[in-house]
Motif scaffolding. Structure first.
Motif, PDB file in Angstrom:
ATOM      1  N   ALA A   1       0.828  -1.204   0.000  1.00 58.81           N
ATOM      2  CA  ALA A   1       0.000   0.000   0.000  1.00 58.81           C
ATOM      3  C   ALA A   1       0.862   1.253   0.000  1.00 58.81           C
ATOM      4  CB  ALA A   1      -0.922  -0.005   1.219  1.00 58.81           C
ATOM      5  N   GLU A   2       1.885   1.279   0.847  1.00 58.81           N
ATOM      6  CA  GLU A   2       2.756   2.448   0.906  1.00 58.81           C
ATOM      7  C   GLU A   2       3.484   2.656  -0.415  1.00 58.81           C
ATOM      8  OE1 GLU A   2       6.564   4.238   3.419  1.00 58.81           O
ATOM      9  OE2 GLU A   2       5.488   2.494   4.181  1.00 58.81           O
ATOM     10  N   SER A   3       4.004   1.574  -0.975  1.00 57.98           N
ATOM     11  CA  SER A   3       4.755   1.686  -2.231  1.00 57.98           C
ATOM     12  C   SER A   3       3.869   2.182  -3.360  1.00 57.98           C
ATOM     13  CB  SER A   3       5.368   0.323  -2.590  1.00 57.98           C
ATOM     14  OG  SER A   3       6.318  -0.076  -1.623  1.00 57.98           O
ATOM     15  N   LYS A   4       2.682   1.633  -3.457  1.00 57.00           N
ATOM     16  CA  LYS A   4       1.771   2.055  -4.510  1.00 57.00           C
ATOM     17  C   LYS A   4       1.378   3.527  -4.345  1.00 57.00           C
ATOM     18  CE  LYS A   4       1.021  -1.419  -7.323  1.00 57.00           C
ATOM     19  NZ  LYS A   4       1.316  -1.294  -8.776  1.00 57.00           N
TER      20      LYS A   4
ATOM     21  N   GLU B   1       0.144   5.364  -7.523  1.00 57.07           N
ATOM     22  CA  GLU B   1      -0.675   4.314  -8.117  1.00 57.07           C
ATOM     23  C   GLU B   1      -1.718   3.760  -7.161  1.00 57.07           C
ATOM     24  OE1 GLU B   1       2.099   1.397  -9.486  1.00 57.07           O
ATOM     25  OE2 GLU B   1       3.095   2.773 -10.883  1.00 57.07           O
ATOM     26  N   MET B   2      -1.962   4.467  -6.065  1.00 58.54           N
ATOM     27  CA  MET B   2      -2.984   4.001  -5.138  1.00 58.54           C
ATOM     28  C   MET B   2      -4.367   4.132  -5.793  1.00 58.54           C
ATOM     29  SD  MET B   2      -4.142   2.713  -2.395  1.00 58.54           S
ATOM     30  CE  MET B   2      -2.756   2.564  -1.281  1.00 58.54           C
ATOM     31  N   SER B   3      -5.194   3.141  -5.563  1.00 63.32           N
ATOM     32  CA  SER B   3      -6.544   3.121  -6.120  1.00 63.32           C
ATOM     33  C   SER B   3      -7.469   2.438  -5.129  1.00 63.32           C
ATOM     34  CB  SER B   3      -6.564   2.356  -7.446  1.00 63.32           C
ATOM     35  OG  SER B   3      -6.239   0.991  -7.219  1.00 63.32           O
TER      36      SER B   3
ATOM     37  N   GLY C   1     -10.072   8.006  -0.849  1.00 59.69           N
ATOM     38  CA  GLY C   1      -9.728   8.798  -2.026  1.00 59.69           C
ATOM     39  C   GLY C   1      -8.768   9.918  -1.676  1.00 59.69           C
ATOM     40  N   GLY C   2      -8.649  10.885  -2.570  1.00 64.56           N
ATOM     41  CA  GLY C   2      -7.755  12.007  -2.316  1.00 64.56           C
ATOM     42  C   GLY C   2      -6.324  11.688  -2.717  1.00 64.56           C
ATOM     43  N   ASN C   3      -5.507  12.717  -2.707  1.00 70.41           N
ATOM     44  CA  ASN C   3      -4.125  12.569  -3.158  1.00 70.41           C
ATOM     45  C   ASN C   3      -3.110  12.461  -2.028  1.00 70.41           C
ATOM     46  OD1 ASN C   3      -4.881  12.795  -5.913  1.00 70.41           O
ATOM     47  ND2 ASN C   3      -5.013  15.030  -5.691  1.00 70.41           N
ATOM     48  N   ASP C   4      -3.569  12.653  -0.791  1.00 69.71           N
ATOM     49  CA  ASP C   4      -2.627  12.672   0.318  1.00 69.71           C
ATOM     50  C   ASP C   4      -2.976  11.581   1.327  1.00 69.71           C
ATOM     51  OD1 ASP C   4      -0.591  13.315   1.990  1.00 69.71           O
ATOM     52  OD2 ASP C   4      -1.540  15.100   2.825  1.00 69.71           O
ATOM     53  N   LEU C   5      -2.589  10.366   0.998  1.00 67.62           N
ATOM     54  CA  LEU C   5      -2.848   9.239   1.882  1.00 67.62           C
ATOM     55  C   LEU C   5      -1.586   8.817   2.636  1.00 67.62           C
ATOM     56  CD1 LEU C   5      -5.105   6.983  -0.383  1.00 67.62           C
ATOM     57  CD2 LEU C   5      -5.801   8.333   1.599  1.00 67.62           C
ATOM     58  N   ARG C   6      -0.511   9.540   2.450  1.00 67.10           N
ATOM     59  CA  ARG C   6       0.762   9.134   3.049  1.00 67.10           C
ATOM     60  C   ARG C   6       0.642   8.938   4.556  1.00 67.10           C
ATOM     61  NH1 ARG C   6       6.360  12.369   2.124  1.00 67.10           N
ATOM     62  NH2 ARG C   6       6.434  11.066   0.247  1.00 67.10           N
ATOM     63  N   GLN C   7       0.124   9.940   5.261  1.00 65.95           N
ATOM     64  CA  GLN C   7       0.051   9.842   6.718  1.00 65.95           C
ATOM     65  C   GLN C   7      -0.950   8.787   7.155  1.00 65.95           C
ATOM     66  OE1 GLN C   7       2.320  11.569   8.591  1.00 65.95           O
ATOM     67  NE2 GLN C   7       1.634  10.103  10.146  1.00 65.95           N
ATOM     68  N   VAL C   8      -2.013   8.630   6.397  1.00 63.28           N
ATOM     69  CA  VAL C   8      -3.014   7.605   6.704  1.00 63.28           C
ATOM     70  C   VAL C   8      -2.366   6.225   6.706  1.00 63.28           C
ATOM     71  CG1 VAL C   8      -5.103   6.458   5.852  1.00 63.28           C
ATOM     72  CG2 VAL C   8      -4.940   8.957   5.816  1.00 63.28           C
ATOM     73  N   ILE C   9      -1.575   5.941   5.681  1.00 54.71           N
ATOM     74  CA  ILE C   9      -0.931   4.633   5.563  1.00 54.71           C
ATOM     75  C   ILE C   9       0.146   4.476   6.629  1.00 54.71           C
ATOM     76  CG2 ILE C   9       0.498   3.198   4.049  1.00 54.71           C
ATOM     77  CD1 ILE C   9      -1.050   4.484   1.683  1.00 54.71           C
ATOM     78  N   ARG C  10       0.883   5.539   6.910  1.00 52.41           N
ATOM     79  CA  ARG C  10       1.915   5.469   7.949  1.00 52.41           C
ATOM     80  C   ARG C  10       1.295   5.196   9.318  1.00 52.41           C
ATOM     81  NH1 ARG C  10       6.287  10.346   6.592  1.00 52.41           N
ATOM     82  NH2 ARG C  10       7.034   9.475   4.609  1.00 52.41           N
ATOM     83  N   ASP C  11       0.173   5.833   9.592  1.00 60.20           N
ATOM     84  CA  ASP C  11      -0.491   5.616  10.878  1.00 60.20           C
ATOM     85  C   ASP C  11      -1.025   4.188  10.982  1.00 60.20           C
ATOM     86  OD1 ASP C  11       0.053   8.218  11.560  1.00 60.20           O
ATOM     87  OD2 ASP C  11      -1.965   8.979  11.113  1.00 60.20           O
ATOM     88  N   GLU C  12      -1.529   3.673   9.871  1.00 62.81           N
ATOM     89  CA  GLU C  12      -2.032   2.292   9.866  1.00 62.81           C
ATOM     90  C   GLU C  12      -0.885   1.318  10.131  1.00 62.81           C
ATOM     91  OE1 GLU C  12      -5.271  -0.085   9.941  1.00 62.81           O
ATOM     92  OE2 GLU C  12      -5.357   2.031   9.377  1.00 62.81           O
ATOM     93  N   ARG C  13       0.249   1.603   9.547  1.00 56.43           N
ATOM     94  CA  ARG C  13       1.421   0.758   9.745  1.00 56.43           C
ATOM     95  C   ARG C  13       1.858   0.782  11.214  1.00 56.43           C
ATOM     96  NH1 ARG C  13       5.189  -1.800   6.770  1.00 56.43           N
ATOM     97  NH2 ARG C  13       7.289  -1.905   7.630  1.00 56.43           N
ATOM     98  N   ARG C  14       1.777   1.963  11.818  1.00 50.04           N
ATOM     99  CA  ARG C  14       2.219   2.084  13.205  1.00 50.04           C
ATOM    100  C   ARG C  14       1.394   1.210  14.138  1.00 50.04           C
ATOM    101  NH1 ARG C  14       3.050   7.663  16.809  1.00 50.04           N
ATOM    102  NH2 ARG C  14       4.407   6.661  18.363  1.00 50.04           N
TER     103      ARG C  14
END
Length: 552
Positions: free
Chosen positions: A425-428, A433-435, A461-474
């Motif tokens: 998810a983070e890489s995509k 390429e996140m969808s 959706g949206g273009n800024d999911l970076r922190q969302v994915i990082r928080d999920e990983r944490r």
């Protein structure tokens, strides 16, 4: 299981002494040693024994903002985390020495490839692939922490080891990926492992380590490609999420289930009273069931706050109701119910009598005192002997798999399928390429398992999911030793100069629960974790060709 039985014998051998006046009844030469199946297997399992340990899995948490350490933290880790370490601190020399000891073990067996002749060519081929995977994993540890290091593909002489200059990390990383690709082409799938071989590495293990290596370099394109091999195909095994998150860390069978990719094993000879390779969680478990007065690490309020309410909102600091299910598997908080390890024969009163059942753990001193139970030692008292934050850890605690001394004999998952989903998810996302399809493959099932409702699980959706994915990983991987590596690579992603300057990647102030007049506990020292580990001064004293890392 076979792997643990052999590990037990090896561990006993490493700690036993034989008098100089005694002579072996059987002797081996370098030529005939490798013709005996038991010798070859012993070499393989010694490699497993030295490859990775519970100590690093747990204690690497001390280098992150997920926990705060105390004076009881091992290897000088509190000093490393707070920027007060020097080049002689044990944490640096331990990593260096353990890695090179493992490389010597692996090369001793690999150098004997032409002499290994037990009459089982299939086992030999598989064993050599396992050894090469371990070597790649060990070099990955070295280059991740130290960067350029001395590089060998065979055992050096003593004279050579004292003058060998470092090889560039880039060259070693290329070797790592080549070795892992080879191992993946040889090793069996997880579905092909026999019961008495559980714990041995598979082709899926090789692919997962390969993905991790790319992620550590923020090489998202290649990381995504490796993850896709485990998510979208069965070429390298069949993996899936365990339905119940709690079972992953409480039930031994889940350590070999479809979510498990790489484990750290234990070893017993005759049951729980003769554990010869185990792990000891007493210094971060609640002290009433641990070892009174020696807490080494405590979860921070920052980590606790990362676990949201089930409606997706942020909880108040001490609102522990209706949280992400992963919270209750991970954190021991004020007022929570904790199972008592019956084998330890503890004096506290539980729901089923003395030392049995469950008890209510209070880290708030006034509430603990009000119980009148003199066997309770969990409350925050401002010292470094108990919790530093008002929280203890629970992850991987299984009271039914502890012996009378508090040692646990449960396997631990170093890599699991959830990590693969998060890496993908983070890489995509970083590749743009996140969808919704990728989200539904990765983040959605993790949130569903954590108990969240449909709205919070849906693709935002949206273009800024970076922190969302990082928080999920944490929260998914909390207290599994991964956070420090994430902080390092994210720091480099935001500021590439950190790598060349060796400056600190973590400088915040850790806090705990509001147990002092309603104000949050402020931990003693700010973080000051530097990007690189120092090259141990003891090694530089021996080898003048070893330069020191930036920042030291």
């Amino acid at each position: 299981m076979k792997i643990r039985n052999i590990l037990a014998i090896l561990t006993l051998g490493m700690v036993s002494c034989v008098g100089l006046e005694q002579f072996p009844t059987n002797s081996f030469t370098d030529e005939n040693y490798w013709k005996y199946d038991e010798n070859v297997r012993a070499a393989l399992y010694l490699g497993y024994n030295q490859c990775w340990s519970h100590e690093y899995y747990f204690n690497n948490n001390l280098l992150s903002d997920d926990v705060y350490g105390s004076r009881h933290s091992p290897w000088g880790l509190l000093n490393v985390a707070t920027g007060m370490a020097n080049t002689t601190v044990e944490r640096f020399s331990k990593e260096w020495n353990d890695c090179y000891q493992e490389l010597r073990t692996l090369h001793t067996a690999l150098d004997a490839e032409d002499r290994i002749d037990t009459g089982d060519p299939v086992f030999k081929t598989r064993m050599l692939a396992e050894l090469r995977l371990m070597r790649a994993f060990t070099y990955l540890r070295l280059v991740t922490w130290f960067g350029d290091v001395p590089f060998y593909t065979t055992n050096p002489t003593l004279a050579e080891s004292r003058v060998t200059p470092p090889t560039s990390a880039a060259t070693i990383k290329q070797f790592i990926h080549e070795e892992l690709a080879y191992a993946a082409s040889i090793l069996p799938k997880n579905t092909e492992i026999k019961d008495d071989e559980r714990g041995r590495y598979t082709c899926g293990t090789a692919i997962a380590i390969k993905a991790r290596a790319y992620l550590l370099d923020n090489d998202f394109e290649n990381c995504a490609k490796e993850c896709a091999k485990l998510i979208n195909t069965t070429e390298y095994g069949t993996y899936a999420l365990e339905e119940d998150y709690a079972k992953l860390f409480r039930e031994q069978s889940c350590c070999y289930g479809p979510e498990s990719i790489m484990t750290i094993e234990f070893a017993t000879l005759d049951g729980i009273n003769n554990i010869v390779r185990s792990w000891d969680g007493k210094s971060w478990l609640p002290q009433s069931i641990g070892n009174k007065g020696v807490t080494s690490q405590s979860p921070t309020q920052e980590l606790v706050d990362a676990f949201l309410k089930l409606d997706g909102s942020v909880a108040d600091d001490t609102d522990y109701i209706s949280r992400d299910k992963r919270f209750y598997t991970t954190i021991a908080y004020n007022g929570c119910e904790v199972e008592i390890p019956e084998a330890m024969g503890l004096g506290l009163t539980g729901s089923e009598g003395k030392g049995k059942g469950t008890y209510i753990m209070y880290t708030n001193a006034s509430q603990e005192e009000a119980t009148g139970d003199k066997e309770l030692y969990d409350s925050y008292n401002g010292s470094q002997d108990r919790t530093a934050t008002g929280y203890y850890a629970l992850k991987n605690f299984n009271p039914t798999m502890m012996n009378s001394g508090g040692n646990s004999y449960k396997s631990i998952m170093e890599i699991r399928f959830a990590d693969i989903l998060l890496m993908y998810a983070e890489s995509k996302n970083e590749l743009g390429e996140m969808s919704e399809e990728i989200w539904n493959q990765t983040i959605k099932p993790l949130r569903e398992r954590a108990g969240f409702g449909e709205a919070y699980c849906a693709y935002p959706g949206g273009n800024d999911l970076r922190q969302v994915i990082r928080d999920e990983r944490r929260v998914e991987l909390a207290l599994e030793g991964r956070r420090v590596f994430d902080l390092r690579r994210w720091a480099v992603l935001d500021n590439p100069s950190i790598k060349s300057t060796g400056t600190a990647i973590l400088t915040s102030q850790a806090t705990g629960a509001p147990f002092r007049s309603g104000e949050s506990i402020i931990c003693q020292n700010k973080y000051g974790l530097k990007y690189w580990f120092a090259i141990p001064q003891s090694e530089r004293d021996i080898n003048s060709n070893l330069p020191q890392n930036p920042g030291w």
